[in-house]
Design an enzyme around this catalytic site. Structure first.
Site, PDB file in Angstrom:
ATOM      1  N   ASP A   1       0.816  -1.224   0.000  1.00 32.58           N
ATOM      2  CA  ASP A   1       0.000   0.000   0.000  1.00 32.58           C
ATOM      3  C   ASP A   1       0.848   1.273   0.000  1.00 32.58           C
ATOM      4  OD1 ASP A   1      -2.178  -1.652   0.223  1.00 32.58           O
ATOM      5  OD2 ASP A   1      -2.627  -1.134   2.309  1.00 32.58           O
TER       6      ASP A   1
ATOM      7  N   ARG B   1       2.861  12.524  -5.501  1.00 33.94           N
ATOM      8  CA  ARG B   1       3.174  13.366  -6.662  1.00 33.94           C
ATOM      9  C   ARG B   1       2.196  13.177  -7.813  1.00 33.94           C
ATOM     10  NH1 ARG B   1       8.276  15.931  -6.576  1.00 33.94           N
ATOM     11  NH2 ARG B   1       8.393  16.676  -4.438  1.00 33.94           N
TER      12      ARG B   1
ATOM     13  N   ARG C   1      -8.845   0.867  -0.489  1.00 32.30           N
ATOM     14  CA  ARG C   1      -9.717   1.592   0.448  1.00 32.30           C
ATOM     15  C   ARG C   1     -10.824   2.297  -0.315  1.00 32.30           C
ATOM     16  NH1 ARG C   1      -7.154   2.347   5.828  1.00 32.30           N
ATOM     17  NH2 ARG C   1      -8.977   3.611   6.233  1.00 32.30           N
TER      18      ARG C   1
ATOM     19  N   ARG D   1      -7.071   6.063  -1.214  1.00 28.03           N
ATOM     20  CA  ARG D   1      -5.961   6.960  -0.839  1.00 28.03           C
ATOM     21  C   ARG D   1      -4.594   6.415  -1.245  1.00 28.03           C
ATOM     22  NH1 ARG D   1      -6.226   6.464   5.704  1.00 28.03           N
ATOM     23  NH2 ARG D   1      -8.362   7.047   5.247  1.00 28.03           N
ATOM     24  N   HIS D   2      -4.472   5.102  -1.391  1.00 28.68           N
ATOM     25  CA  HIS D   2      -3.183   4.590  -1.894  1.00 28.68           C
ATOM     26  C   HIS D   2      -3.409   3.673  -3.109  1.00 28.68           C
ATOM     27  CE1 HIS D   2      -4.280   1.662   1.169  1.00 28.68           C
ATOM     28  NE2 HIS D   2      -3.802   2.356   2.182  1.00 28.68           N
TER      29      HIS D   2
ATOM     30  N   GLU E   1      -7.332  -6.703   0.717  1.00 24.42           N
ATOM     31  CA  GLU E   1      -8.005  -6.210   1.925  1.00 24.42           C
ATOM     32  C   GLU E   1      -9.144  -5.310   1.493  1.00 24.42           C
ATOM     33  OE1 GLU E   1      -5.279  -4.240   4.494  1.00 24.42           O
ATOM     34  OE2 GLU E   1      -4.011  -5.996   4.701  1.00 24.42           O
TER      35      GLU E   1
ATOM     36  N   THR F   1      -4.933   4.618   9.586  1.00 22.67           N
ATOM     37  CA  THR F   1      -4.743   3.254   9.093  1.00 22.67           C
ATOM     38  C   THR F   1      -5.852   2.433   9.714  1.00 22.67           C
ATOM     39  OG1 THR F   1      -3.201   1.380   9.014  1.00 22.67           O
ATOM     40  CG2 THR F   1      -3.088   2.770  10.962  1.00 22.67           C
TER      41      THR F   1
ATOM     42  N   HIS G   1      -0.050  -6.022  11.353  1.00 21.14           N
ATOM     43  CA  HIS G   1      -0.204  -4.605  11.646  1.00 21.14           C
ATOM     44  C   HIS G   1       0.885  -4.150  12.617  1.00 21.14           C
ATOM     45  CE1 HIS G   1      -1.905  -0.642  12.058  1.00 21.14           C
ATOM     46  NE2 HIS G   1      -2.692  -0.948  11.056  1.00 21.14           N
ATOM     47  N   GLY G   2       1.725  -3.264  12.110  1.00 20.60           N
ATOM     48  CA  GLY G   2       2.745  -2.652  12.966  1.00 20.60           C
ATOM     49  C   GLY G   2       3.932  -3.559  13.260  1.00 20.60           C
TER      50      GLY G   2
ATOM     51  N   GLY H   1       3.656  -4.444   6.061  1.00 20.84           N
ATOM     52  CA  GLY H   1       3.787  -3.430   5.023  1.00 20.84           C
ATOM     53  C   GLY H   1       4.624  -2.231   5.433  1.00 20.84           C
ATOM     54  N   HIS H   2       4.052  -1.382   6.257  1.00 22.03           N
ATOM     55  CA  HIS H   2       4.630  -0.064   6.509  1.00 22.03           C
ATOM     56  C   HIS H   2       6.098  -0.123   6.901  1.00 22.03           C
ATOM     57  CE1 HIS H   2       5.343   3.712   8.759  1.00 22.03           C
ATOM     58  NE2 HIS H   2       4.617   4.228   7.788  1.00 22.03           N
TER      59      HIS H   2
HETATM   60  N1  PXP Z   1      -3.012  -6.633   7.902  1.00 23.58           N
HETATM   61  C1  PXP Z   1      -4.077  -5.839   7.751  1.00 23.58           C
HETATM   62  C2  PXP Z   1      -5.433  -6.466   7.756  1.00 23.58           C
HETATM   63  C3  PXP Z   1      -3.939  -4.443   7.569  1.00 23.58           C
HETATM   64  O1  PXP Z   1      -5.029  -3.661   7.405  1.00 23.58           O
HETATM   65  C4  PXP Z   1      -2.641  -3.905   7.515  1.00 23.58           C
HETATM   66  C5  PXP Z   1      -2.458  -2.443   7.273  1.00 23.58           C
HETATM   67  O2  PXP Z   1      -2.925  -2.115   6.021  1.00 23.58           O
HETATM   68  C6  PXP Z   1      -1.546  -4.786   7.648  1.00 23.58           C
HETATM   69  C7  PXP Z   1      -1.759  -6.137   7.861  1.00 23.58           C
HETATM   70  C8  PXP Z   1      -0.140  -4.305   7.545  1.00 23.58           C
HETATM   71  O3  PXP Z   1       0.136  -3.406   8.572  1.00 23.58           O
HETATM   72  P1  PXP Z   1       1.486  -2.584   8.510  1.00 23.58           P
HETATM   73  O4  PXP Z   1       1.457  -1.762   7.288  1.00 23.58           O
HETATM   74  O5  PXP Z   1       1.450  -1.791   9.782  1.00 23.58           O
HETATM   75  O6  PXP Z   1       2.601  -3.594   8.483  1.00 23.58           O
END
Ligand code: PXP
Length: 245
Positions: A14, A23, A50, A54-55, A75, A105, A195-196, A217-218
Site C-alpha cells: 500500500d 506526486r 480503500r 488513498r493509496h 483487503e 490506518t 499490523h505494525g 507493510g509499513h
Molecule cells: N493486515 C491488515 C489487515 C492491515 O489492514 C494492515 C495495514 O494495512 C496490515 C496487515 C499491515 O500493517 P502494517 O502496514 O502496519 O505492516
C-alpha cells in the site's frame, strides 16, 4: 492445534502507492514493488483497496491481478461495492477489514461478533466464488467464535495494540495473541497476524506455533528507504525463520 513449520510472509505494498500518489504520477509503481518483493522471498502480496482510494487504486488491482505469480490478498471493507470488485477480480484471498475514512490506518479489528448477520451474506458470496475469506479481528475469543460461525476459514489477528504496547503491556498483549491463535487453530481456523510488525516485534508473533502467515507493510517499505526493499524482505524472512525452532 495445527502447527505450521514455515510462516508465510505477505508483503503489503500500500505505502508504495502512498509515495507514488504524493506526486500524482506513476512512480514508484506498486506492481514493480510487488514483483521485487516476490523475487526477494515474499510468499504473497497484500493490497488494501480503500473506499477513498488513498493509496492502492482500481487500476493497481487490475495490474496486480494480471502480473502476480503468487497469491494476492485483497483487503477490503464489507461493502457491496468492494464485494463486486472482489468477485470481478477473484483474488486468492480477501481479508475483510473495518474502514473509517477519518482513520490514518486500520485502527481496530472488525467487530465480527457484533455483525454476524450483516457479514454472513458477504462471506458466503466470497466463499462461493472460491475466494479464501479472512477476517481481521482483535485477538479475542468472541471474535474468533464469530469467524467460525460465519464460516470464514482464516482470521488475521490485529497486532496493532501489541506493536504499540510498552512495558508490562507487551507481555499482556503477547499473551492475548497467543491465546487467540491457539484458540482459533483449535477451532480449525488458519491464523494470520499483522499490523505494525517490525524485525523486532515480529519475532514473538512468528514464534506462536499456530501462526501460519504474517502480513507486513509499513515497516518494510520504510526500511526499504535505508537498506532497499529486497534486503528488508530478506531480513524479515530471516527474523521469522529464526523465531521457529
Ligand atoms: N493486515 C491488515 C489487515 C492491515 O489492514 C494492515 C495495514 O494495512 C496490515 C496487515 C499491515 O500493517 P502494517 O502496514 O502496519 O505492516
Amino acid at each position: 492445534m495445527s502447527v505450521t513449520q514455515r510462516v508465510r510472509l505477505g508483503v503489503n505494498i500500500d505505502h508504495v502507492a502512498t509515495i507514488r500518489n504524493a506526486r500524482g504520477g506513476d512512480h514508484p509503481d506498486p506492481v514493480r514493488a510487488a514483483e521485487a518483493a516476490v523475487a526477494a522471498g515474499a510468499d504473497g502480496i497484500t493490497a488494501h483497496l480503500r473506499e477513498d482510494r488513498r493509496h492502492i487504486t482500481d487500476a493497481d488491482i487490475d495490474r496486480l491481478t494480471a502480473a502476480l505469480t503468487v497469491p494476492l490478498n485483497l483487503e477490503m471493507a464489507a461493502t457491496a461495492d468492494m464485494l463486486a470488485i472482489a468477485l470481478r477480480h477473484r483474488p486468492h484471498a480477501a481479508c475483510i477489514v473495518p474502514e473509517r475514512r477519518a482513520e490514518r490506518t486500520t485502527e481496530g479489528g472488525l467487530d465480527a461478533a457484533g455483525q454476524v448477520d450483516g457479514l454472513a451474506p458477504l462471506v458466503a458470496r466470497l466463499r462461493d466464488a472460491g475466494i479464501r475469506v479472512s477476517l481481521f479481528v482483535a485477538p479475542d475469543r468472541r471474535q474468533i467464535d464469530a469467524a467460525v460461525r460465519l464460516g470464514a476459514p482464516v482470521v488475521e489477528l490485529h497486532t496493532g495494540p501489541y506493536s504499540h504496547a510498552t512495558g508490562p503491556a507487551v507481555a499482556d498483549e503477547t499473551a492475548r495473541l497467543a491465546d487467540a491463535a491457539a484458540y482459533g487453530a483449535a477451532a480449525g481456523l488458519e491464523i494470520h497476524a499483522g499490523h505494525g510488525l517490525t524485525f523486532v516485534n515480529g519475532r514473538p508473533v512468528a514464534a506462536l506455533p499456530a501462526v501460519a502467515e504474517l502480513n507486513i507493510g509499513h515497516f518494510l517499505i520504510g526500511e526499504a528507504v535505508f537498506i532497499g526493499l529486497a534486503a528488508a524482505i530478506r531480513q524479515m524472512r530471516e527474523c521469522i525463520d529464526a523465531a521457529r525452532p
